[in-house]
Design an enzyme around this catalytic site. Structure first.
Site, PDB file in Angstrom:
ATOM      1  N   ASP A 193       0.653  -1.139   0.105  1.00 53.36           N
ATOM      2  CA  ASP A 193       0.195  -0.101   0.087  1.00 53.36           C
ATOM      3  C   ASP A 193       0.895   1.244  -0.031  1.00 53.36           C
ATOM      4  OD1 ASP A 193      -3.209   0.636   1.027  1.00 53.36           O
ATOM      5  OD2 ASP A 193      -1.684   2.350   1.084  1.00 53.36           O
ATOM      6  N   SER A 227     -12.098   3.532  -0.929  1.00 49.98           N
ATOM      7  CA  SER A 227     -11.633   4.859  -2.090  1.00 49.98           C
ATOM      8  C   SER A 227     -11.058   4.434  -3.010  1.00 49.98           C
ATOM      9  CB  SER A 227     -10.435   5.582  -1.202  1.00 49.98           C
ATOM     10  OG  SER A 227      -9.197   4.662  -1.138  1.00 49.98           O
ATOM     11  N   HIS A 239     -10.280  -5.037  -3.138  1.00 43.75           N
ATOM     12  CA  HIS A 239      -9.071  -5.406  -2.595  1.00 43.75           C
ATOM     13  C   HIS A 239      -8.898  -5.752  -1.084  1.00 43.75           C
ATOM     14  CE1 HIS A 239      -9.920  -1.073  -2.414  1.00 43.75           C
ATOM     15  NE2 HIS A 239      -9.190  -0.930  -1.188  1.00 43.75           N
ATOM     16  N   LEU A 240      -8.144  -6.762  -0.730  1.00 46.06           N
ATOM     17  CA  LEU A 240      -8.045  -7.151   0.746  1.00 46.06           C
ATOM     18  C   LEU A 240      -6.732  -6.465   1.325  1.00 46.06           C
ATOM     19  CD1 LEU A 240      -8.703 -10.658   0.376  1.00 46.06           C
ATOM     20  CD2 LEU A 240     -10.385  -8.967   0.840  1.00 46.06           C
ATOM     21  N   HIS A 241      -6.886  -5.429   2.303  1.00 45.25           N
ATOM     22  CA  HIS A 241      -5.811  -5.035   3.130  1.00 45.25           C
ATOM     23  C   HIS A 241      -5.105  -6.137   4.029  1.00 45.25           C
ATOM     24  CE1 HIS A 241      -6.688  -0.643   2.363  1.00 45.25           C
ATOM     25  NE2 HIS A 241      -7.665  -1.135   2.172  1.00 45.25           N
TER      26      HIS A 241
END
Ligand code: DGP
Length: 113
Positions: A30, A94, A99-101
């Site tokens: 990220d 956002s 997506h997977l954090h």
């Protein structure tokens, strides 16, 4: 999808610090990390968010497998880590591409903000 940032990153048209790639999934750091490990696990195929992914789609398993591999690679599987999927405005999503954090290497509080 034209104009989608994570489609462009997945295609390699926008640079990223990749940590994993498979036929269906890419994972990259990220740009605004919230923990010492903060990786985004992203399907190559455009899906708007987790709620738009059928549970029986093989991509679901691919995302789980990639998340587990990222945690192993990053050395956070044993100590624990957090997986976050923001869905829609109330969650603060956002970038409108699923997506997977994957966050780790520090203790985390609960509840999240
Ligand atoms: P979310 O708020 O759940 O949609 O998370 C989007 C994340 O994407 C956020 O933590 C910042 C990250 N991000 C936004 N733009 C870029 C970029 O161009 N490159 C990378 N590596 N991450 C990005």
């Amino acid at each position: 999808m034209p104009g989608c940032l994570f489609c462009a990153i997945a295609a390699g048209d926008v640079p990223s610090d990749r940590v994993l790639e498979t036929d269906t999934v890419v994972a990259f750091r990220d740009v605004n990390p919230q923990a010492p490990v903060h990786v985004l696990v992203v399907p190559r195929r455009h899906v708007d968010h987790l709620h738009a992914l059928p549970a029986d789609d093989p991509l679901t398993g691919d995302l789980v497998a990639a998340t587990q591999r990222v945690a192993e690679q990053e050395g956070i599987a044993a100590t624990g880590y957090r997986v976050v999927a923001n869905v829609g405005p109330n969650a603060g999503m956002s970038v409108p591409h699923l997506h997977l954090h994957v966050l780790g290497r520090r203790p985390m509080g609960w509840p999240p903000g």
